[in-house]
Enzyme design. Sequence first.
Site, PDB file in Angstrom:
ATOM      1  N   SER A 157     -11.872  -0.766  -2.305  1.00  0.00           N
ATOM      2  CA  SER A 157     -10.799  -1.696  -1.810  1.00  0.00           C
ATOM      3  C   SER A 157     -11.235  -2.729  -0.818  1.00  0.00           C
ATOM      4  O   SER A 157     -11.021  -2.483  -0.076  1.00  0.00           O
ATOM      5  CB  SER A 157      -9.632  -0.847  -1.842  1.00  0.00           C
ATOM      6  OG  SER A 157      -8.301  -1.724  -1.067  1.00  0.00           O
ATOM      7  N   HIS A 159     -11.672  -2.938  -6.151  1.00  0.00           N
ATOM      8  CA  HIS A 159     -10.204  -1.995  -6.155  1.00  0.00           C
ATOM      9  C   HIS A 159      -8.899  -2.897  -5.650  1.00  0.00           C
ATOM     10  O   HIS A 159      -9.609  -3.859  -4.272  1.00  0.00           O
ATOM     11  CB  HIS A 159     -10.029  -0.676  -6.041  1.00  0.00           C
ATOM     12  CG  HIS A 159      -8.554  -0.554  -5.851  1.00  0.00           C
ATOM     13  ND1 HIS A 159      -7.601   0.120  -7.111  1.00  0.00           N
ATOM     14  CD2 HIS A 159      -7.438  -0.422  -4.925  1.00  0.00           C
ATOM     15  CE1 HIS A 159      -6.778   0.503  -6.758  1.00  0.00           C
ATOM     16  NE2 HIS A 159      -5.932  -0.347  -5.304  1.00  0.00           N
ATOM     17  N   ASP A 175      -5.864  -4.866  -3.911  1.00  0.00           N
ATOM     18  CA  ASP A 175      -4.172  -4.049  -3.387  1.00  0.00           C
ATOM     19  C   ASP A 175      -3.456  -5.396  -3.193  1.00  0.00           C
ATOM     20  O   ASP A 175      -3.839  -6.311  -1.925  1.00  0.00           O
ATOM     21  CB  ASP A 175      -4.586  -3.175  -2.376  1.00  0.00           C
ATOM     22  CG  ASP A 175      -4.983  -1.780  -2.818  1.00  0.00           C
ATOM     23  OD1 ASP A 175      -4.405  -1.500  -3.694  1.00  0.00           O
ATOM     24  OD2 ASP A 175      -5.980  -2.217  -1.459  1.00  0.00           O
ATOM     25  N   MET A 214       0.487  -6.712  -2.466  1.00  0.00           N
ATOM     26  CA  MET A 214       1.632  -6.310  -1.568  1.00  0.00           C
ATOM     27  C   MET A 214       2.789  -7.239  -0.989  1.00  0.00           C
ATOM     28  O   MET A 214       2.673  -8.835  -1.186  1.00  0.00           O
ATOM     29  CB  MET A 214       1.133  -5.570  -0.180  1.00  0.00           C
ATOM     30  CG  MET A 214       0.427  -4.273  -0.457  1.00  0.00           C
ATOM     31  SD  MET A 214      -0.449  -3.353   1.288  1.00  0.00           S
ATOM     32  CE  MET A 214      -1.688  -2.202   0.448  1.00  0.00           C
ATOM     33  N   HIS A 263      -4.139  -3.506  -8.296  1.00  0.00           N
ATOM     34  CA  HIS A 263      -2.972  -2.609  -8.126  1.00  0.00           C
ATOM     35  C   HIS A 263      -2.364  -3.512  -7.716  1.00  0.00           C
ATOM     36  O   HIS A 263      -2.253  -3.837  -6.397  1.00  0.00           O
ATOM     37  CB  HIS A 263      -3.732  -1.503  -7.573  1.00  0.00           C
ATOM     38  CG  HIS A 263      -2.604  -0.247  -6.813  1.00  0.00           C
ATOM     39  ND1 HIS A 263      -2.747  -0.354  -5.948  1.00  0.00           N
ATOM     40  CD2 HIS A 263      -1.475   0.006  -6.939  1.00  0.00           C
ATOM     41  CE1 HIS A 263      -1.431   1.047  -5.134  1.00  0.00           C
ATOM     42  NE2 HIS A 263      -0.628   0.747  -6.126  1.00  0.00           N
ATOM     43  N   MET A 273       1.723  -4.040  -6.102  1.00  0.00           N
ATOM     44  CA  MET A 273       2.477  -3.107  -5.342  1.00  0.00           C
ATOM     45  C   MET A 273       3.838  -4.500  -5.054  1.00  0.00           C
ATOM     46  O   MET A 273       3.654  -4.536  -3.974  1.00  0.00           O
ATOM     47  CB  MET A 273       2.123  -2.243  -4.218  1.00  0.00           C
ATOM     48  CG  MET A 273       1.271  -1.184  -4.223  1.00  0.00           C
ATOM     49  SD  MET A 273       0.155  -1.221  -2.855  1.00  0.00           S
ATOM     50  CE  MET A 273      -1.312  -1.616  -3.464  1.00  0.00           C
ATOM     51  N   MET A 284      -1.313   7.935  -5.851  1.00  0.00           N
ATOM     52  CA  MET A 284      -1.165   7.563  -4.994  1.00  0.00           C
ATOM     53  C   MET A 284      -0.704   8.431  -3.970  1.00  0.00           C
ATOM     54  O   MET A 284      -0.282   9.990  -4.019  1.00  0.00           O
ATOM     55  CB  MET A 284       0.127   6.823  -4.443  1.00  0.00           C
ATOM     56  CG  MET A 284       0.477   5.410  -5.182  1.00  0.00           C
ATOM     57  SD  MET A 284      -1.524   4.372  -5.248  1.00  0.00           S
ATOM     58  CE  MET A 284      -1.487   4.293  -2.813  1.00  0.00           C
ATOM     59  N   ASP A 337      -5.940   7.048  -5.093  1.00  0.00           N
ATOM     60  CA  ASP A 337      -5.701   5.936  -3.854  1.00  0.00           C
ATOM     61  C   ASP A 337      -5.001   6.601  -3.131  1.00  0.00           C
ATOM     62  O   ASP A 337      -4.337   6.210  -2.474  1.00  0.00           O
ATOM     63  CB  ASP A 337      -5.169   5.098  -4.980  1.00  0.00           C
ATOM     64  CG  ASP A 337      -5.294   3.457  -3.993  1.00  0.00           C
ATOM     65  OD1 ASP A 337      -6.314   3.598  -3.132  1.00  0.00           O
ATOM     66  OD2 ASP A 337      -4.947   2.471  -4.536  1.00  0.00           O
TER      67      ASP A 337
HETATM   68  C1  DX5 Z   1      -3.084   2.067   0.016  1.00  0.00           C
HETATM   69  C2  DX5 Z   1      -3.662   0.765  -1.375  1.00  0.00           C
HETATM   70  C3  DX5 Z   1      -4.902   1.563  -0.964  1.00  0.00           C
HETATM   71  C4  DX5 Z   1      -6.129   1.190  -0.126  1.00  0.00           C
HETATM   72  C5  DX5 Z   1      -6.976   2.691   0.563  1.00  0.00           C
HETATM   73  O1  DX5 Z   1      -1.320   1.227  -0.395  1.00  0.00           O
HETATM   74  O2  DX5 Z   1      -3.114   1.073  -2.678  1.00  0.00           O
HETATM   75  O3  DX5 Z   1      -5.949   0.949  -2.615  1.00  0.00           O
HETATM   76  O4  DX5 Z   1      -6.327  -0.015   0.396  1.00  0.00           O
HETATM   77  O5  DX5 Z   1      -7.190   2.172   1.517  1.00  0.00           O
HETATM   78  P1  DX5 Z   1      -7.865   4.306   1.924  1.00  0.00           P
HETATM   79  O6  DX5 Z   1      -9.051   3.980   0.945  1.00  0.00           O
HETATM   80  O7  DX5 Z   1      -8.166   3.337   3.375  1.00  0.00           O
HETATM   81  O8  DX5 Z   1      -6.516   5.232   2.027  1.00  0.00           O
HETATM   82 ZN    ZN Z   2      -4.510   0.611  -4.636  1.00  0.00          ZN
END
Ligand code: DX5
Ligand code: ZN
Length: 216
Positions: free
Chosen positions: A8, A33, A35, A37, A66, A68, A137, A175
């Site tokens: 990630s 990956h 993310d 947000m 991903h 969010m 998750m 994840d």
């Molecule tokens: C959290 C993200 C994850 C995050 C995982 O909301 O979706 O992808 O980057 O990070 P670690 O591996 O540090 O928990």
């Molecule tokens: Zn993620």
Amino acid sequence: MSHKIAPSILAADFGNLQRDCKMINNSSADWFHLDVMDGVFVPNISYGMPIINNINKHATKTLDVHLMIVDPDRYISTFKEVGADVLTVHYEACTHLHRTLQAIKNEGMKAGVALNPHTSVHLLSDVLNDLDLVCIMSVNPGFGGQSFIENTYSKLKQLAHLRQESGANFLIQIDGGVNTKNARKLLDTGADVLVAGSFVFKSENPAQTIADLKAV
Ligand code: DX5
Ligand code: ZN
């Protein structure tokens, strides 16, 4: 099929993104990956299209995005344009999930659904055959570096069972809080793709840590 590792980028060094992309290209990682947000669906804001567009210029591997964000339908074609190969939306953010999945696939991307820790895997019963990926998750979404929630194993077991019973063939992704201590049990319980952020990027040798996760 051997499992996939998806580092990630959330935990990467954003001042040295090109360097970190190269590290992933040259490592045994399978996917990037990414993310996204929005500060509404989750209490944090990460990065969006311009960053993904730039990662796409350097990355030689699958871009696993991903989302969010609320109302992801508004941006499906834009994420395709900036290079997403897999686009995952949250179950909790989609009123018309079936329509959203079709829209993602119509753009030529693989369609994924992510489930928050409190969301039952059984809510996906009627779309199992429409899915390319289910992301369980294993932390509450929004931040990297959180502790793995142990109830994930139970959800994973139930989802792997649903997949087998239905004959569907989506990948199961985990994840949040993944490391070399929980990876083996996750794979044995049915996971196919492991996302790891801080465990990779906060380690002394990220490429070696990716190799360790791949070799588990
Ligand atoms: C959290 C993200 C994850 C995050 C995982 O909301 O979706 O992808 O980057 O990070 P670690 O591996 O540090 O928990
Ligand atoms: Zn993620």
